[in-house]
Design a protein around this motif. Structure first.
Motif, PDB file in Angstrom:
ATOM      1  N   TRP A 175      -1.944   4.798   3.798  1.00 49.02           N
ATOM      2  CA  TRP A 175      -3.066   3.845   3.718  1.00 49.02           C
ATOM      3  C   TRP A 175      -3.508   3.386   5.112  1.00 49.02           C
ATOM      4  O   TRP A 175      -4.705   3.289   5.386  1.00 49.02           O
ATOM      5  N   CYS A 176      -2.542   3.105   5.984  1.00 53.07           N
ATOM      6  CA  CYS A 176      -2.886   2.643   7.334  1.00 53.07           C
ATOM      7  C   CYS A 176      -3.702   3.692   8.080  1.00 53.07           C
ATOM      8  O   CYS A 176      -4.715   3.368   8.728  1.00 53.07           O
ATOM      9  N   LYS A 229      -5.555   1.089  10.301  1.00 51.07           N
ATOM     10  CA  LYS A 229      -4.642  -0.028  10.600  1.00 51.07           C
ATOM     11  C   LYS A 229      -3.451   0.479  11.411  1.00 51.07           C
ATOM     12  O   LYS A 229      -2.952   1.580  11.161  1.00 51.07           O
ATOM     13  N   HIS A 238       0.835  -1.208   0.000  1.00 50.41           N
ATOM     14  CA  HIS A 238       0.000   0.000   0.000  1.00 50.41           C
ATOM     15  C   HIS A 238       0.869   1.257   0.000  1.00 50.41           C
ATOM     16  O   HIS A 238       2.011   1.241   0.477  1.00 50.41           O
ATOM     17  N   ALA A 274      -5.571   5.998   6.826  1.00 50.35           N
ATOM     18  CA  ALA A 274      -6.901   6.116   6.229  1.00 50.35           C
ATOM     19  C   ALA A 274      -7.774   4.900   6.521  1.00 50.35           C
ATOM     20  O   ALA A 274      -9.006   5.002   6.564  1.00 50.35           O
ATOM     21  N   SER A 275      -7.133   3.746   6.747  1.00 46.72           N
ATOM     22  CA  SER A 275      -7.881   2.500   6.944  1.00 46.72           C
ATOM     23  C   SER A 275      -8.001   2.099   8.410  1.00 46.72           C
ATOM     24  O   SER A 275      -8.610   1.072   8.722  1.00 46.72           O
TER      25      SER A 275
END
Length: 411
Positions: free
Chosen positions: A70-71, A76, A66, A73-74
């Protein structure tokens, strides 16, 4: 992915699973690309600086790769690897400093990967494809499956669906229904009088386009001599003859000294094909030219042979001279189709380059199994292609496999 691969380079940062962690759930950390090899990247977790002890390879197009951010936004967690966890008390400040001005993947990278894995050819489509038992003609076949743009075609009359042929959807060996009749090519008419339920003709626009040529002026003629890659022995370039001139720039070629009396082993090449060459091509480029079988006046001399056979050489200006800036170099590794057994994709090496022509060596096999292949062939793939598409990759041959294959060929 070739059109958007410019976003991928060394030092690009990505978010990947952290395998140096004892937590029960999957967590992620940031890694930088150290080296690229095809679709594969050698990665190093942030915080390891010059320590390569936990470097690892992964397919950059994998589902767990990713862009940075990304983390967050997700939702994670980003967790530093256990090995370096003690090095910094404020990892957030460390990351801000390391990532300021750094490149990462474009936000739509996974979408581009997904789109690149969509193929217009679908099961049950009908095509015309070369008859592997009689190269001079085509037959109707049906798409059985599609893997990475490669088609498993089952000849329409195969009752147990085992009589198949593998090729890429951009292969010059497949055509739309009606192609053979339109250009005057031989065609094996099917005993099946009507299409089976669910089968339908592939739309013509899906096939690879050939360059338009002007046949009204000086053009290839029957009986002209040339040099051609032997479709039944792709490690050789042979003395050949134009046996028939078809429409739309297609030619039927015979390999001198090896032709069947009925022409059943003539092969169709387009006039712009990178697999045919003017007389003298091998000599100029220091490639061994295979003379006609049984020809005794060796070393072979084209001037003498043309005089003896009362033939003329096909004009040099009619051949394809385009050489793209392909970027291949001797020693490069890749994954290549064994065109003598086209369901197989093998670990291979580029061993020679002549303009746009590549000599492909299958690792672990002897040179007699090498193949001359065009730089734009749809049968050459980057390292990691099989892993990405789920296609089985054949590893380099072991000595016992080599001896077995020799035994099969001998007997």
């Amino acid at each position: 992915m070739g059109t958007c691969w410019g976003d991928i380079s060394e030092n690009v940062r990505i978010e990947v699973p952290n395998t140096d962690c004892s937590l029960p759930t999957k967590v992620f950390w940031i890694a930088g690309i150290i080296k690229l090899a095809g679709y594969n990247a050698l990665l190093r977790y942030e915080g390891f600086e010059n320590d390569s002890s936990l470097d690892f390879w992964c397919n950059i197009c994998g589902s767990d790769i990713h862009p940075v951010g990304w983390c967050a936004a997700s939702g994670k967690p980003l967790v530093p690897p256990r090995t370096v966890q003690h090095k910094y008390t404020n990892w957030k400040a460390f990351l801000v400093k390391r990532l300021t001005g750094a490149k990462t993947l474009p936000p739509d990278f996974s979408q581009k990967v997904s789109e690149s894995m969509q193929y217009p050819f679908k099961p049950c489509m009908r095509v015309e494809v070369v008859d592997k038992r009689h190269l001079c003609r085509t037959r109707v076949a049906v798409v059985e499956s599609v893997i990475g743009g490669r088609l498993r075609l089952v000849y329409e009359e195969s009752e147990d669906r085992t009589d198949d042929f593998w090729c890429h959807m951009h292969s010059p060996l497949i055509h739309h229904i009606g192609w053979s009749r339109s250009i005057g090519h031989r065609f094996k008419r099917s005993d099946i009088t009507k299409k089976q339920d669910g089968h339908f003709d592939t739309p013509p626009h899906l096939f690879a386009k050939v360059k338009e040529v002007d046949q009204s002026g000086e053009w290839f003629k029957e009986g002209m001599k040339l040099e051609a890659i032997d479709p039944l022995n792709l490690s050789t370039i042979c003395v050949a003859t134009i046996r028939k001139v078809l429409a739309d720039g297609f030619l039927m070629i015979g390999i001198d000294g090896s032709e069947a009396a009925d022409g059943s082993d003539w092969f169709c090449y387009h006039a712009t094909s990178p697999s045919i060459f003017p007389v003298g091509f091998c000599e100029i480029n220091m490639i061994e030219l295979t003379p006609p079988r049984g020809y005794t006046k060796l070393p072979f001399k084209w001037f003498d042979y043309l005089r003896e056979t009362g033939s003329i050489a096909a004009p040099v200006k009619l051949f394809n001279k385009d050489v793209p800036n392909h970027g291949f170099r001797v020693g490069m590794k890749l994954e290549a189709v064994d065109l003598m057994e086209p369901r197989l994709i093998c670990v291979a090496t580029v061993t020679r380059i002549i303009h746009r022509l590549l000599r492909i060596h299958f690792d672990g096999w002897e040179e007699e199994y090498d193949q001359w292949v065009d730089c734009e062939s749809p049968d050459l793939y980057p390292v990691g292609w099989c892993q990405l598409t789920g296609y089985q990759l054949q590893p380099p041959a072991s000595q016992c496999k080599l001896l077995y294959r020799k035994h099969v060929l001998l007997f």
